[in-house]
Motif scaffolding. Structure first.
Motif, PDB file in Angstrom:
ATOM      1  N   ALA A 207      49.586  38.470  25.963  1.00 35.48           N
ATOM      2  CA  ALA A 207      49.260  37.134  26.459  1.00 35.48           C
ATOM      3  C   ALA A 207      47.759  36.896  26.348  1.00 35.48           C
ATOM      4  O   ALA A 207      46.951  37.791  26.603  1.00 35.48           O
ATOM      5  N   LEU A 208      47.381  35.676  25.992  1.00 32.96           N
ATOM      6  CA  LEU A 208      45.973  35.359  25.791  1.00 32.96           C
ATOM      7  C   LEU A 208      45.148  35.481  27.065  1.00 32.96           C
ATOM      8  O   LEU A 208      43.948  35.720  27.015  1.00 32.96           O
ATOM      9  N   ASN A 209      45.776  35.305  28.245  1.00 31.13           N
ATOM     10  CA  ASN A 209      45.047  35.458  29.503  1.00 31.13           C
ATOM     11  C   ASN A 209      46.003  35.915  30.605  1.00 31.13           C
ATOM     12  O   ASN A 209      47.221  36.021  30.387  1.00 31.13           O
ATOM     13  N   ASP A 210      45.463  36.163  31.779  1.00 27.00           N
ATOM     14  CA  ASP A 210      46.291  36.666  32.869  1.00 27.00           C
ATOM     15  C   ASP A 210      47.268  35.640  33.435  1.00 27.00           C
ATOM     16  O   ASP A 210      48.408  36.003  33.771  1.00 27.00           O
ATOM     17  N   ILE A 230      53.737  44.069  29.429  1.00 23.59           N
ATOM     18  CA  ILE A 230      52.888  42.881  29.284  1.00 23.59           C
ATOM     19  C   ILE A 230      51.413  43.253  29.320  1.00 23.59           C
ATOM     20  O   ILE A 230      50.982  44.087  30.129  1.00 23.59           O
ATOM     21  N   TYR A 231      50.639  42.575  28.451  1.00 25.41           N
ATOM     22  CA  TYR A 231      49.180  42.697  28.438  1.00 25.41           C
ATOM     23  C   TYR A 231      48.567  41.317  28.633  1.00 25.41           C
ATOM     24  O   TYR A 231      49.077  40.317  28.112  1.00 25.41           O
ATOM     25  N   GLY A 232      47.448  41.276  29.355  1.00 24.30           N
ATOM     26  CA  GLY A 232      46.722  40.028  29.544  1.00 24.30           C
ATOM     27  C   GLY A 232      45.239  40.231  29.299  1.00 24.30           C
ATOM     28  O   GLY A 232      44.794  41.314  28.922  1.00 24.30           O
ATOM     29  N   VAL A 233      44.482  39.172  29.529  1.00 27.07           N
ATOM     30  CA  VAL A 233      43.023  39.221  29.435  1.00 27.07           C
ATOM     31  C   VAL A 233      42.457  38.395  30.586  1.00 27.07           C
ATOM     32  O   VAL A 233      42.881  37.260  30.781  1.00 27.07           O
ATOM     33  N   ASP A 234      41.556  38.958  31.351  1.00 32.23           N
ATOM     34  CA  ASP A 234      40.816  38.307  32.436  1.00 32.23           C
ATOM     35  C   ASP A 234      40.361  39.328  33.472  1.00 32.23           C
ATOM     36  O   ASP A 234      39.212  39.361  33.859  1.00 32.23           O
ATOM     37  N   GLY A 235      41.337  40.130  33.972  1.00 33.85           N
ATOM     38  CA  GLY A 235      41.032  41.001  35.101  1.00 33.85           C
ATOM     39  C   GLY A 235      41.081  40.243  36.408  1.00 33.85           C
ATOM     40  O   GLY A 235      40.250  40.462  37.296  1.00 33.85           O
ATOM     41  N   THR A 236      42.078  39.348  36.551  1.00 35.00           N
ATOM     42  CA  THR A 236      42.222  38.598  37.794  1.00 35.00           C
ATOM     43  C   THR A 236      42.633  39.529  38.933  1.00 35.00           C
ATOM     44  O   THR A 236      43.246  40.573  38.710  1.00 35.00           O
ATOM     45  N   LYS A 240      45.249  42.760  38.619  1.00 37.46           N
ATOM     46  CA  LYS A 240      44.799  44.112  38.969  1.00 37.46           C
ATOM     47  C   LYS A 240      45.656  44.710  40.083  1.00 37.46           C
ATOM     48  O   LYS A 240      45.911  45.916  40.085  1.00 37.46           O
ATOM     49  N   THR A 241      46.094  43.876  41.003  1.00 39.89           N
ATOM     50  CA  THR A 241      46.954  44.355  42.085  1.00 39.89           C
ATOM     51  C   THR A 241      48.272  44.910  41.544  1.00 39.89           C
ATOM     52  O   THR A 241      48.840  45.867  42.105  1.00 39.89           O
ATOM     53  N   LEU A 242      48.761  44.352  40.439  1.00 41.86           N
ATOM     54  CA  LEU A 242      50.048  44.765  39.879  1.00 41.86           C
ATOM     55  C   LEU A 242      49.957  46.033  39.036  1.00 41.86           C
ATOM     56  O   LEU A 242      50.958  46.732  38.851  1.00 41.86           O
ATOM     57  N   ILE A 243      48.762  46.340  38.513  1.00 44.63           N
ATOM     58  CA  ILE A 243      48.612  47.519  37.659  1.00 44.63           C
ATOM     59  C   ILE A 243      48.826  48.783  38.484  1.00 44.63           C
ATOM     60  O   ILE A 243      48.189  48.997  39.510  1.00 44.63           O
ATOM     61  N   GLY A 244      49.751  49.606  38.030  1.00 48.39           N
ATOM     62  CA  GLY A 244      50.103  50.824  38.756  1.00 48.39           C
ATOM     63  C   GLY A 244      51.184  50.606  39.794  1.00 48.39           C
ATOM     64  O   GLY A 244      51.727  51.575  40.346  1.00 48.39           O
ATOM     65  N   GLN A 245      51.512  49.326  40.073  1.00 50.59           N
ATOM     66  CA  GLN A 245      52.550  48.993  41.046  1.00 50.59           C
ATOM     67  C   GLN A 245      53.778  48.378  40.389  1.00 50.59           C
ATOM     68  O   GLN A 245      54.900  48.625  40.804  1.00 50.59           O
ATOM     69  N   ASP A 246      53.555  47.576  39.357  1.00 54.14           N
ATOM     70  CA  ASP A 246      54.642  46.910  38.642  1.00 54.14           C
ATOM     71  C   ASP A 246      54.700  47.491  37.230  1.00 54.14           C
ATOM     72  O   ASP A 246      53.762  47.305  36.445  1.00 54.14           O
ATOM     73  N   PRO A 247      55.764  48.163  36.875  1.00 58.27           N
ATOM     74  CA  PRO A 247      55.835  48.823  35.564  1.00 58.27           C
ATOM     75  C   PRO A 247      55.797  47.857  34.379  1.00 58.27           C
ATOM     76  O   PRO A 247      55.516  48.280  33.254  1.00 58.27           O
ATOM     77  N   SER A 248      56.045  46.571  34.595  1.00 58.03           N
ATOM     78  CA  SER A 248      56.019  45.625  33.477  1.00 58.03           C
ATOM     79  C   SER A 248      54.587  45.280  33.061  1.00 58.03           C
ATOM     80  O   SER A 248      54.363  44.814  31.947  1.00 58.03           O
ATOM     81  N   ILE A 249      53.607  45.512  33.931  1.00 58.70           N
ATOM     82  CA  ILE A 249      52.206  45.178  33.644  1.00 58.70           C
ATOM     83  C   ILE A 249      51.480  46.430  33.158  1.00 58.70           C
ATOM     84  O   ILE A 249      51.184  47.332  33.936  1.00 58.70           O
ATOM     85  N   SER A 250      51.183  46.459  31.865  1.00 56.04           N
ATOM     86  CA  SER A 250      50.520  47.634  31.288  1.00 56.04           C
ATOM     87  C   SER A 250      49.003  47.570  31.403  1.00 56.04           C
ATOM     88  O   SER A 250      48.348  48.607  31.542  1.00 56.04           O
ATOM     89  N   GLY A 251      48.433  46.384  31.312  1.00 54.80           N
ATOM     90  CA  GLY A 251      46.978  46.312  31.398  1.00 54.80           C
ATOM     91  C   GLY A 251      46.439  44.913  31.192  1.00 54.80           C
ATOM     92  O   GLY A 251      47.149  43.989  30.793  1.00 54.80           O
ATOM     93  N   THR A 252      45.158  44.782  31.471  1.00 58.12           N
ATOM     94  CA  THR A 252      44.425  43.544  31.238  1.00 58.12           C
ATOM     95  C   THR A 252      43.005  43.913  30.848  1.00 58.12           C
ATOM     96  O   THR A 252      42.509  44.971  31.237  1.00 58.12           O
ATOM     97  N   VAL A 253      42.382  43.071  30.062  1.00 60.42           N
ATOM     98  CA  VAL A 253      40.987  43.312  29.680  1.00 60.42           C
ATOM     99  C   VAL A 253      40.091  42.488  30.590  1.00 60.42           C
ATOM    100  O   VAL A 253      40.235  41.267  30.667  1.00 60.42           O
ATOM    101  N   ALA A 254      39.175  43.168  31.268  1.00 61.07           N
ATOM    102  CA  ALA A 254      38.338  42.510  32.267  1.00 61.07           C
ATOM    103  C   ALA A 254      37.170  41.776  31.637  1.00 61.07           C
ATOM    104  O   ALA A 254      36.438  42.322  30.821  1.00 61.07           O
TER     105      ALA A 254
END
Length: 302
Positions: A207-210, A230-236, A240-254
């Motif tokens: 995804a282009l953004n969070d 899912i991947y996003g961009v922003d670091g909202t 960030k709260t979902l990373i490590g808690q929701d397996p569908s969220i792999s990462g975001t670029v801050a």
């Protein structure tokens, strides 16, 4: 008889009192917390100097944004900040600002033609896409990918371009579907649902953004899909709260709205004070995943 003499007080009144400066800013939309943070940084510095900021929201409508800039020109503001709805179509309007002697700084989104700009201040959007692709290539054996895009905005298209250029080098991964979502959660959700119905073998969404990444997450829930990452961009904060808690969220670029806002307002005042200002300022970005999330605040922006 006592004589009382009234004291005389002398006050110095400058013959050249400082004039209040007025600045205009128009964001592509205020329906994104990223722009709220940038705006707060502008406002904080401007008000600390006794100046004024006029804020406009065109609601992702290019015509409205064009009209807002023309209103700023008519008001003879001292400077304009623009977060373009359309990276290609705005130059003729910005040329009018330049001809009127009003400096313009682009924030977060570059323009295809920067002739009329004093400066452009953006994150390294191409590298954000590169980092997402490299993370996928090093963390998954293979995958079929769907993209959520906003092609009219260069920062978003740069992210997707960086992603495509990088992932194309690895034959284990294929892009099988793409959809436009304007970077909005409420549009990304049905677009993701449609893509997954058209190409049910998708295992990764870039995804282009969070906000659009969170729209994709909502779509997965409605479709009862737990096999897509899912991947996003922003670091909202929400992402960030979902990373490590929701397996569908792999990462975001801050990226940092604080740095973008602070750099933009400093550059504007520097220009007005006849100090040198860089034409292009690119701010580094950083991948956040389960291994690196501990270095970031989950409750706020970076």
């Amino acid at each position: 008889m006592a004589v009382f003499v009234m004291p005389f007080y002398f006050y110095y009144i400058s013959p050249h009192p400082r004039e209040i400066k007025r600045f205009g800013v128009t964001y592509m939309t205020m329906n994104n917390p990223f722009y709220e943070v940038i705006n707060n940084e502008l406002l904080k510095e401007i008000e600390s100097r006794g100046d004024q900021l006029i804020v406009r929201d065109p609601l992702l409508n290019f015509t409205k944004q064009k009209e807002q800039i023309e209103q700023f020109i008519a008001m003879k503001v001292d400077g304009i900040f623009v977060n373009p709805v359309d990276s290609k179509a705005l130059e003729p309007t910005l040329k009018k600002a330049k001809e009127a002697g009003i400096p313009v700084i682009a924030i977060d989104v570059p323009l295809s033609d920067s002739t009329s700009l004093v400066s452009t201040i953006v994150s390294d959007n191409y590298d954000a896409g590169v980092q997402c692709a490299r993370h996928i290539m090093t963390h998954y054996d293979s995958g079929t990918i769907a993209l959520l895009k906003h092609s009219a905005v260069q920062s978003a298209s740069d992210r997707i371009r960086g992603f495509k250029d990088t992932i194309a080098s690895d034959s284990r991964f294929r892009i099988v579907n793409e959809a436009e979502c304007l970077g909005q959660l409420e549009i990304a959700m049905p677009q993701t649902q449609q893509m997954l119905q058209e190409t049910p073998d998708v295992t990764i969404i870039m995804a282009l953004n969070d906000p659009s990444a969170l729209g994709a997450k909502a779509a997965l829930k409605t479709l009862d899909r737990d096999d897509v990452r899912i991947y996003g961009v922003d670091g909202t904060p929400e992402m960030k709260t979902l990373i490590g808690q929701d397996p569908s969220i792999s990462g975001t670029v801050a990226q940092s709205p604080y740095v973008i806002g602070q750099t933009a307002i400093r550059s504007m005042y520097d220009y007005l004070e006849r100090k040198p200002v860089a034409k292009d300022i690119v701010i580094e970005v950083e991948m956040i995943d389960e291994k690196t999330i501990s270095r970031f605040s989950k409750g706020g922006w970076q």
